[in-house]
Design an enzyme around this catalytic site. Structure first.
Site, PDB file in Angstrom:
ATOM      1  N   GLU A  23      45.449  40.912  37.897  1.00 40.43           N
ATOM      2  CA  GLU A  23      44.011  40.840  38.125  1.00 40.43           C
ATOM      3  C   GLU A  23      43.887  40.145  39.471  1.00 40.43           C
ATOM      4  OE1 GLU A  23      41.469  42.025  36.480  1.00 40.43           O
ATOM      5  OE2 GLU A  23      42.690  42.897  34.891  1.00 40.43           O
ATOM      6  N   THR A  61      50.225  35.291  46.779  1.00 39.28           N
ATOM      7  CA  THR A  61      49.112  35.178  47.725  1.00 39.28           C
ATOM      8  C   THR A  61      49.084  33.811  48.396  1.00 39.28           C
ATOM      9  OG1 THR A  61      46.699  34.948  47.778  1.00 39.28           O
ATOM     10  CG2 THR A  61      47.716  34.623  45.677  1.00 39.28           C
ATOM     11  N   ASP A  62      48.537  33.762  49.604  1.00 38.78           N
ATOM     12  CA  ASP A  62      48.381  32.465  50.284  1.00 38.78           C
ATOM     13  C   ASP A  62      47.358  31.574  49.569  1.00 38.78           C
ATOM     14  OD1 ASP A  62      46.084  33.917  50.952  1.00 38.78           O
ATOM     15  OD2 ASP A  62      46.126  33.401  53.082  1.00 38.78           O
ATOM     16  N   GLU A  63      46.569  32.178  48.660  1.00 39.33           N
ATOM     17  CA  GLU A  63      45.520  31.386  48.000  1.00 39.33           C
ATOM     18  C   GLU A  63      46.098  30.306  47.090  1.00 39.33           C
ATOM     19  OE1 GLU A  63      42.104  33.611  46.660  1.00 39.33           O
ATOM     20  OE2 GLU A  63      42.523  35.211  48.086  1.00 39.33           O
ATOM     21  N   TYR A  78      41.775  32.661  39.652  1.00 42.58           N
ATOM     22  CA  TYR A  78      42.714  33.665  40.165  1.00 42.58           C
ATOM     23  C   TYR A  78      43.921  32.996  40.805  1.00 42.58           C
ATOM     24  CZ  TYR A  78      44.798  36.742  43.689  1.00 42.58           C
ATOM     25  OH  TYR A  78      45.697  37.426  44.479  1.00 42.58           O
ATOM     26  N   LYS A  97      47.986  32.854  39.778  1.00 40.40           N
ATOM     27  CA  LYS A  97      49.074  33.311  40.665  1.00 40.40           C
ATOM     28  C   LYS A  97      50.064  32.167  40.917  1.00 40.40           C
ATOM     29  CE  LYS A  97      49.407  36.819  42.493  1.00 40.40           C
ATOM     30  NZ  LYS A  97      50.048  38.093  42.045  1.00 40.40           N
ATOM     31  N   LEU A 129      35.726  42.006  50.281  1.00 42.61           N
ATOM     32  CA  LEU A 129      34.764  41.928  51.384  1.00 42.61           C
ATOM     33  C   LEU A 129      34.682  43.204  52.240  1.00 42.61           C
ATOM     34  CD1 LEU A 129      32.825  40.016  53.080  1.00 42.61           C
ATOM     35  CD2 LEU A 129      34.797  39.699  54.562  1.00 42.61           C
ATOM     36  N   VAL A 162      26.458  38.178  52.101  1.00 46.81           N
ATOM     37  CA  VAL A 162      27.370  37.176  52.679  1.00 46.81           C
ATOM     38  C   VAL A 162      27.212  35.872  51.895  1.00 46.81           C
ATOM     39  CG1 VAL A 162      27.805  35.773  54.740  1.00 46.81           C
ATOM     40  CG2 VAL A 162      27.283  38.211  54.973  1.00 46.81           C
ATOM     41  N   ARG A 177      39.220  33.856  57.022  1.00 48.49           N
ATOM     42  CA  ARG A 177      40.371  34.491  56.390  1.00 48.49           C
ATOM     43  C   ARG A 177      41.287  35.029  57.488  1.00 48.49           C
ATOM     44  NH1 ARG A 177      38.522  31.863  52.989  1.00 48.49           N
ATOM     45  NH2 ARG A 177      37.887  32.412  50.860  1.00 48.49           N
ATOM     46  N   ARG A 210      29.839  31.352  46.752  1.00 51.86           N
ATOM     47  CA  ARG A 210      30.824  31.425  45.667  1.00 51.86           C
ATOM     48  C   ARG A 210      31.153  29.985  45.239  1.00 51.86           C
ATOM     49  NH1 ARG A 210      36.390  34.230  47.332  1.00 51.86           N
ATOM     50  NH2 ARG A 210      35.431  36.160  46.614  1.00 51.86           N
TER      51      ARG A 210
END
Ligand code: NAD
Ligand code: TYD
Length: 343
Positions: free
Chosen positions: A88, A129-131, A154, A158, A194, A210, A218, A277
């Site tokens: 996901e 992911t870099d997140e 999320y 990860k 996005l 936005v 990013r 967000r």
């Protein structure tokens, strides 16, 4: 290390996995790929139409968290490599309901690790992911040594999966590699993220929502550069290592939005600043020196060119977008944006 002849790719019907499968089959005439995908809302068989009848490609519909199915598939598959894209993948959906993120991203990874270990698979690659590193201030970059500090459900799921891979490498000498990439863009990306969302909304003269100020940053990378990085990690990477990939192309969300509008010749009046967000990460930026020096890889697609090509692709593939923007998508769109856009 034995050459890769048979590869299991999970989540291969999504945005990045489908590009990876197509590029691998194109680059290696002797490569066989089995694609295990559950076909969630994000999985789309149309993404692989060009290889569907290739005898070197096989699709299996199933869940990476299904222990019996995965045990049998990997136990009997004779795979030289397992590459896990299945996830996901959308932050906003994880804020609406984190359940599927834990189930697929964490439990699913554990099931794949157990089956791969049992079958003595010689390479396992976790697409991350870099997140997982959290958020940066105005300066600095994420390196492979940056401590994990995920901020969304999320990214937490990860990071949990990454820690499982790390633990299997440490405890069992498991040949796991983790790659952590920045934000991807390109053709076939689901229009909830996005860039494809704003392209498809602008083409339909719909508002571009936005979040907050739009000054979040990013680091954008073209999907083909990410896929080439994963290939390089499978070829040149070492078990137990982490490799970061990024495009060295930092942009604020507003910069992206204005570029898109300019290329599409649409008015800035389509921009609508909406409620931010929750917990919105301010800035991501990747230092990919390790991948450049140790994997003989570098990002190659210039952002403006890649963005123009992506816009053209969405323009030319209106039916692909139309198939997605119905049913469940409309329900999600209304839940995510309904009150934001009407206030
Ligand atoms: P995506 O949402 O487009 O595709 C995910 C795919 O996984 C879909 O085909 C879906 O059907 C499949 N899937 C979901 N749950 C499954 C399950 N339980 N079993 C089997 N298949 C399942 O995602 P994407 O953007 O292509 O991302 C792929 C991977 O790359 C993810 O692991 C994501 O975390 C990672 N990643 C993405 C980005 C990005 O910018 N999109 C950046 C860095 C890393
Ligand atoms: P997204 O594509 O969801 O990727 P991620 O959250 O994984 O980085 O979002 C990219 C950036 O765009 C992020 O800062 C959130 C912002 N954004 C908006 O401003 N509006 C939107 O409708 C979406 C989907 C994202």
């Amino acid at each position: 290390m034995n050459p890769i002849r048979r590869m299991l790719v999970t989540g291969g019907c999504g945005f990045i996995g489908s590009m990876f499968i197509k590029l691998e089959l194109e680059a290696h005439p002797d490569r066989h790929v089995v694609n295990l995908d559950k076909l969630t809302y994000a999985g789309n068989l149309e993404n692989l139409a060009s290889v569907a009848s290739d005898p070197r490609y096989q699709f299996v519909r199933g869940d990476i968290a299904d222990r019996d199915l995965v045990g049998k598939l990997i136990g009997e598959g004779g795979f030289d490599a397992v590459v896990n894209f299945a996830a996901e993948s959308h932050v906003d959906r994880s804020l609406l309901d984190s359940g599927p993120f834990i189930q697929t991203n964490v439990i699913g990874t554990q099931v794949l690790l157990d089956a791969s270990r049992q079958a003595k698979v010689s390479r396992y690659l976790q697409v991350s992911t870099d997140e997982v590193y959290g958020s940066l201030g105005p300066t600095g970059f994420f390196t492979e040594e940056t401590p994990l500090a995920p901020n969304s459900p999320y990214s937490a799921s990860k990071a949990a999966a990454d820690l499982l891979v790390r633990a299997y490498c440490h405890s069992f000498d498991f040949p796991g590699i983790i790659t952590r990439c920045s934000n991807n863009y390109g053709p076939y990306q689901f229009p909830e993220k996005l860039i494809p969302l704003f392209i498809s909304n602008a083409l339909a003269d719909q508002p571009l929502p936005v979040y907050g100020t739009g000054l979040n940053v990013r680091d954008w990378i073209h999907v083909t550069d990410h896929c080439r990085g994963i290939s390089a990690a499978l070829r040149n990477g070492r078990g137990g290592e982490v490799y970061n990939f990024g495009g060295r192309q930092e942009k604020t969300n507003l910069e992206i939005t204005h570029l898109l509008l300019q290329h599409l010749r649409k008015p800035a009046s389509l921009i609508k600043h909406v409620t931010d967000r929750p917990g919105h990460d301010q800035r991501y930026a990747i230092d990919c020196t390790k991948a450049e020096t140790q994997l003989a890889w570098k990002p190659e697609v210039p952002f403006e060119q890649g963005l123009r090509d992506t816009i053209d692709w969405y323009r030319q593939h209106a039916p692909w977008v139309q198939h997605i923007k119905s049913g469940d998508y409309l329900k999600y769109y209304s839940e995510q944006y309904g009150s934001r856009l009407s206030s």
